[in-house]
Design a protein around this motif. Structure first.
Motif, mmCIF file in Angstrom:
data_model
loop_
_atom_site.group_PDB
_atom_site.id
_atom_site.type_symbol
_atom_site.label_atom_id
_atom_site.label_comp_id
_atom_site.label_asym_id
_atom_site.label_seq_id
_atom_site.Cartn_x
_atom_site.Cartn_y
_atom_site.Cartn_z
ATOM 1 N N SER A 94 54.911 -53.982 -37.744
ATOM 2 C CA SER A 94 56.011 -53.148 -37.241
ATOM 3 C C SER A 94 56.512 -53.688 -35.903
ATOM 4 N N LEU A 95 55.575 -54.060 -35.030
ATOM 5 C CA LEU A 95 55.981 -54.595 -33.722
ATOM 6 C C LEU A 95 56.825 -55.852 -33.886
ATOM 7 N N ILE A 96 56.418 -56.688 -34.836
ATOM 8 C CA ILE A 96 57.175 -57.932 -35.040
ATOM 9 C C ILE A 96 58.579 -57.618 -35.549
ATOM 10 N N ARG A 97 58.695 -56.610 -36.381
ATOM 11 C CA ARG A 97 60.041 -56.280 -36.876
ATOM 12 C C ARG A 97 60.920 -55.718 -35.764
ATOM 13 N N VAL A 98 60.329 -54.966 -34.863
ATOM 14 C CA VAL A 98 61.121 -54.417 -33.760
ATOM 15 C C VAL A 98 61.447 -55.511 -32.744
ATOM 16 N N PHE A 99 60.458 -56.313 -32.433
ATOM 17 C CA PHE A 99 60.593 -57.265 -31.313
ATOM 18 C C PHE A 99 60.790 -58.705 -31.776
ATOM 19 N N THR B 2 49.651 -56.764 -62.216
ATOM 20 C CA THR B 2 49.963 -57.238 -60.856
ATOM 21 C C THR B 2 50.148 -56.050 -59.911
ATOM 22 N N PRO B 3 49.442 -56.053 -58.807
ATOM 23 C CA PRO B 3 49.615 -54.947 -57.855
ATOM 24 C C PRO B 3 50.983 -55.008 -57.169
ATOM 25 N N VAL B 4 51.541 -53.839 -56.892
ATOM 26 C CA VAL B 4 52.806 -53.779 -56.152
ATOM 27 C C VAL B 4 52.604 -52.815 -54.974
ATOM 28 N N PRO B 5 52.154 -53.344 -53.833
ATOM 29 C CA PRO B 5 51.981 -52.477 -52.661
ATOM 30 C C PRO B 5 53.348 -52.134 -52.062
ATOM 31 N N HIS B 6 53.375 -51.113 -51.199
ATOM 32 C CA HIS B 6 54.656 -50.914 -50.522
ATOM 33 C C HIS B 6 54.638 -51.594 -49.154
ATOM 34 N N ASP B 7 55.822 -51.997 -48.743
ATOM 35 C CA ASP B 7 56.003 -52.755 -47.493
ATOM 36 C C ASP B 7 56.151 -51.775 -46.328
ATOM 37 N N LEU B 8 56.242 -52.316 -45.123
ATOM 38 C CA LEU B 8 56.506 -51.472 -43.954
ATOM 39 C C LEU B 8 57.918 -50.908 -44.083
ATOM 40 N N PRO B 9 58.066 -49.622 -43.809
ATOM 41 C CA PRO B 9 59.406 -49.052 -44.004
ATOM 42 C C PRO B 9 60.344 -49.295 -42.819
ATOM 43 N N LEU B 10 60.353 -50.495 -42.314
ATOM 44 C CA LEU B 10 61.288 -50.881 -41.245
ATOM 45 C C LEU B 10 62.103 -52.065 -41.762
ATOM 46 N N GLY B 11 63.401 -52.059 -41.465
ATOM 47 C CA GLY B 11 64.244 -53.149 -41.962
ATOM 48 C C GLY B 11 63.901 -54.481 -41.320
ATOM 49 N N LEU B 12 64.384 -55.559 -41.952
ATOM 50 C CA LEU B 12 64.173 -56.887 -41.357
ATOM 51 C C LEU B 12 65.048 -57.011 -40.108
ATOM 52 N N GLY B 79 54.163 -74.183 -34.074
ATOM 53 C CA GLY B 79 53.652 -73.366 -35.188
ATOM 54 C C GLY B 79 53.908 -71.883 -35.003
ATOM 55 N N VAL B 80 54.182 -71.476 -33.764
ATOM 56 C CA VAL B 80 54.333 -70.038 -33.494
ATOM 57 C C VAL B 80 55.595 -69.468 -34.163
ATOM 58 N N GLY B 81 56.699 -70.196 -34.110
ATOM 59 C CA GLY B 81 57.955 -69.715 -34.702
ATOM 60 C C GLY B 81 57.826 -69.470 -36.201
ATOM 61 N N PRO B 82 57.341 -70.455 -36.967
ATOM 62 C CA PRO B 82 57.154 -70.219 -38.397
ATOM 63 C C PRO B 82 56.179 -69.073 -38.686
ATOM 64 N N LEU B 83 55.166 -68.933 -37.840
ATOM 65 C CA LEU B 83 54.221 -67.834 -38.029
ATOM 66 C C LEU B 83 54.932 -66.495 -37.850
ATOM 67 N N LEU B 84 55.797 -66.443 -36.853
ATOM 68 C CA LEU B 84 56.592 -65.241 -36.616
ATOM 69 C C LEU B 84 57.477 -64.943 -37.825
ATOM 70 N N ALA B 85 58.117 -65.984 -38.355
ATOM 71 C CA ALA B 85 59.043 -65.786 -39.478
ATOM 72 C C ALA B 85 58.290 -65.393 -40.749
ATOM 73 N N ILE B 86 57.151 -66.004 -40.996
ATOM 74 C CA ILE B 86 56.421 -65.681 -42.239
ATOM 75 C C ILE B 86 55.835 -64.270 -42.142
ATOM 76 N N ASN B 87 55.433 -63.864 -40.940
ATOM 77 C CA ASN B 87 54.969 -62.490 -40.732
ATOM 78 C C ASN B 87 56.074 -61.493 -41.077
ATOM 79 N N THR B 88 57.296 -61.866 -40.772
ATOM 80 C CA THR B 88 58.424 -60.949 -40.953
ATOM 81 C C THR B 88 58.924 -60.955 -42.395
ATOM 82 N N LEU B 89 59.105 -62.156 -42.937
ATOM 83 C CA LEU B 89 59.698 -62.283 -44.272
ATOM 84 C C LEU B 89 58.726 -61.921 -45.390
#
Lengths: 471, 334
Positions: A94-99, B2-12, B79-89
């Motif tokens: 969640s923090l990553i999505r906000v920030f 196949t499991p289908v978990p739900h994602d964080l309910p915050l937009g990208l 490596g930090v930028g791609p890690l940030l993007a993969i965490n988000t996407l």
């Protein structure tokens, strides 16, 4: 809640994050944010006075900082992400999505910082004479970039304590300019400079000889620097404490030590004041009688300032409870606004994974209890309790109930009220998130735990299974 | 099932295209420096061993060791930028894989930090340690550098196979997923190749007396492993698990990269045949071909990832939306 649950049952999940994060903060504040401006100032002073001894000393101190910040410092920074993604993925996600953009900009600044420190370190010998001024500017530029990375991250830390207007408008700017941001940034800036002065004093005594008069000149100058930072640490600390929300201050007694040590609070405060006084006292001694400052004796104020910094982080982490993100997400990773749903329909209808009972747990199921209920109880326990508690390790649920109920059977009729109302007696605990039926099931699982001494396995070793209802 | 978990309910926080560009673009830059770091370490080890008998090689090893610490600093930050993007996407996918392999995932921090410290010790204590200890340092670093990519590969393979999440039990179990070891071999072979290219770049304009010798070594390090990739690469390709979406374009691009690799090998071979004074002139062509291969690989990997997950992501999004609506209803009508 819908991620497989990683769990460390002996050391506890929080300790994993704490070890990595505190190590990172110590390195970041003591060797980067605070120390780099001091190094650049030494280099500038040496050039101004035409005294190469300052230049040599500055270079040696930088080399030490360079080695640690680009190895353990860089990796523990990444490690905070890696560990929080294991321990509380809902929170960090969640923090990553906000920030995201805040972090993205911080990353660009971080790249610049690494390039600058490589450049600053590698050009020290070659940029002499006419190029010295440019090299000194490079040092100060590095100091600014080091501070900017901290300035961005501090906004996220402040946000976790009090998101402010973000709760209503969900904008990055509201999150960034949360009420705690500037006071915390001021406090950390002053603390980092004071901390770095203690590090520098220690290094000076290692990098210079006892019979070299320069040693005492350097000790005196850095001691003046340390003394100058002291009032700012106090002022910024007071400003910071004044903006911490009231509800958080109520948790402070437990934040300063663990529950059983609450009565030590006064002594602990005295210890903190003593540590701060020790740091200032040594700095004063360094100004007054620099040759009296002993090399090993300097370890004491250095350890004191490290302890103060680490403890400050621990208190910050604790007093925001029961939330991990103030008023938005509880420490268990469940959103406040989803509680009405969970408490009416239950957690498990919305959970994907189940954590099968181990052989020992199955063998300990109380007579007459249903395996299905105990299994459900374990799944609720994994979701609702394990982010902060272990079964048999640090902050163990078994330990808490043992203290409360002793060896009597921990039957649900004795434990359910505790579970249902614990957040009222202990404001740092989130309310129980599940339905009444799940409350009974988790109580049954806790009764099972009474005789299970083996560590509770997490998804990383036992794996997970798809819940029948999720198929 | 196949499991289908739900994602964080915050937009990208940004359009998918932007996040994808950050992920793929910066990952390629990151992996470039990682391969130069790992391959460079292999090269230092070999040069150092040869240097036990021939001082010239010890001198070369010392020169190359200086590149490792710079490459490692840049590799980590990139490596930090791609890690940030993969965490988000890929939040659900990445965090699930992290948790299921958690014991090893978190080991990355002490292992890499320790390896970096040892790398500095190896560089700055050159000539001041007994030979066995100095070589021992580099062997330990090499072992860590060889193991850490496996941790990452297991994670990025596991995240693409939601149907296996309920089956794996720990890191080594996940390491047995199809494609992990072939892809690992593919990566490890790319390291000496990239280090070879780096050495050619470093030495081609040097007035060093060893210039031609070192450039030849660089080209040999590039050529040998790249030729082996003609076997390992297709193996990595055919062991890719089947995906719900079409892999056609991804496979076509992978095959295209084989053609570019063949061109690279031809040019590199030609370089090896040049006289000492002219060797290195073909470097821009070889480096250009390598960049094209990297971009094709990165693009094809992303297309494969989308083929593996796009249907599943749609299901996750639908489940997340249903959860969000149900939660809102429970709040407004308790």
């Amino acid at each position: 809640m819908d991620f497989p649950i990683y769990h460390l049952d002996l050391m506890g999940n929080r300790l994993l994050v704490a070890v990595i994060a505190i190590l990172h903060v110590l390195i970041n504040h003591g060797l980067a944010v605070g120390l780099i401006p001091l190094v650049a100032a030494m280099e500038w002073y040496g050039a101004r006075k035409g005294d190469p001894r300052w230049d040599r000393l500055a270079r040696r101190i930088l080399f030490f900082a360079f080695l640690i910040t680009t190895t353990v410092g860089a990796l523990t920074g990444v490690g905070i992400w890696l560990s929080t993604s294991l321990v509380n993925p809902a929170s960090i996600g969640s923090l990553i999505r906000v920030f995201f953009w805040g972090w993205f900009i911080e990353w660009l600044v971080f790249i610049t910082e690494v390039v600058l420190i490589l450049w600053y370190h590698l050009t020290w010998e070659s940029w002499q004479g006419a190029r010295k001024a440019a090299h000194i500017r490079l040092g100060f530029a590095l100091a600014v970039f080091s501070w900017v990375t901290m300035a961005i991250i501090v906004s996220i830390l402040g946000f976790m304590m009090d998101p402010g207007n973000w709760l209503t408008d969900h904008s990055l700017w509201s999150g960034f300019t949360n009420p705690i941001y500037l006071p915390q940034l001021a406090f950390r800036t002053a603390l980092a400079l004071c901390f770095a002065a203690m590090v520098a004093l220690m290094l000076i005594l290692f990098f210079t000889r006892r019979d070299d008069p320069f040693r005492y000149q350097a000790v005196r100058a850095v001691s003046v620097f340390a003394l100058a930072t002291g009032p700012f640490v106090v002022l910024a600390g007071w400003w910071y404490a004044s903006v911490v929300p009231e509800t958080m201050l109520a948790n402070l007694a437990t934040g300063l030590a663990t529950m059983q040590f609450e009565e030590w609070q006064d002594r602990l405060f005295l210890g903190m004041i003593g540590a701060a006084a020790l740091v200032m006292g040594v700095a004063q001694l360094g100004v007054w009688r620099p040759h009296w400052v002993p090399r090993l004796g300097l370890l004491v104020p250095l350890v004191a300032v490290m302890w103060l910094t680490g403890h400050f982080e621990r208190v910050r982490e604790f007093i925001r409870k029961p939330y991990v993100i103030g008023q938005y997400m509880y420490a268990n990773g469940l959103r406040v606004e989803d509680y009405p749903l969970y408490q009416s329909k239950g957690l498990l209808p919305y959970a994907t994974w189940t954590y099968p009972l181990s052989q020992a747990e199955t063998a300990a199921i109380p007579a007459g209890a249903s395996v299905t209920d105990v299994q459900a109880g374990k799944d609720v326990f994994m979701i609702a309790c394990t982010r902060c508690h272990t079964a048999n390790g640090v902050n163990a649920v078994r330990g808490h109930f043992q203290r409360m109920l002793g060896d009597d059977p921990w039957t649900p009729d004795k434990t359910m009220d505790t579970l249902a109302y614990m957040h009222e007696a202990r404001p740092f605990m989130p309310p129980f998130p599940g339905s009444p039926a799940e409350l009974a099931q988790v109580a049954l699982y806790i009764q099972t735990l009474q005789s299970v001494t083996e560590p509770l396995a997490g998804a990383q070793s036992a794996g997970v299974k798809l819940r029948e209802e999720a198929r | 099932m196949t499991p289908v978990p739900h994602d964080l309910p915050l937009g990208l926080p940004a359009p998918v295209g932007v996040l994808t560009a950050v992920l793929v673009g910066f990952f390629l830059m990151h992996i470039l420096f990682v391969t130069m770091m790992v391959g460079g370490m292999m090269m230092v080890l070999v040069a150092q061993i040869r240097g036990l008998k021939d001082k010239a090689w010890d001198h070369i090893a010392h020169d190359l060791a200086a590149t490792i610490t710079v490459n490692k600093s840049i590799a980590v930050v990139l490596g930090v930028g791609p890690l940030l993007a993969i965490n988000t996407l890929y939040t659900v996918y990445f965090y699930t894989a992290n948790a299921l392999t958690g014991s090893f995932w978190i080991l990355i921090v002490p292992l890499v930090a320790g390896a970096f410290l040892l790398t500095y010790a190896h560089k700055y204590l050159w000539g001041r340690l007994p030979v066995w200890l100095h070589l021992g340092l580099i062997l330990v670093v090499m072992a860590i550098f060889a193991f850490v990519p496996l941790i990452f590969l297991v994670n990025v393979t596991l995240m693409l196979t939601p149907d296996r999440w309920g089956e794996v039990q720990g890191f080594w179990d996940a390491a047995m997923l199809p494609n992990v070891w072939t892809r690992y071999a593919h990566f490890m072979l790319s390291c000496p190749a990239m280090a070879g290219l780096m050495v050619v770049w470093l030495y081609r304009r040097k007035a060093d007396q060893d210039r031609a010798q070192v450039i030849r070594m660089g080209y040999r390090w590039l050529l040998g492993p790249t030729l082996a990739q003609f076997v390992v690469g297709p193996l990595a390709l055919i062991t890719l698990p089947p995906t719900p979406g079409s892999q056609g374009l991804a496979v076509a691009i992978f095959l295209g990269s084989i053609l570019v690799a063949a061109f690279l090998c031809l040019v590199a071979w030609g370089e090896l045949k040049r006289p000492d004074a002219l060797i290195g002139q073909g470097f821009p062509l070889v480096a250009g071909a390598m960049v094209v291969i990297l971009v094709l690989m990165g693009g094809a990997r992303h297309l494969y990832r989308e083929a593996a997950l796009s249907d599943h992501r749609a299901a996750v999004a639908a489940k997340t939306e249903a959860f969000r609506a149900e939660s809102e209803a429970a709040r407004t009508n308790p």
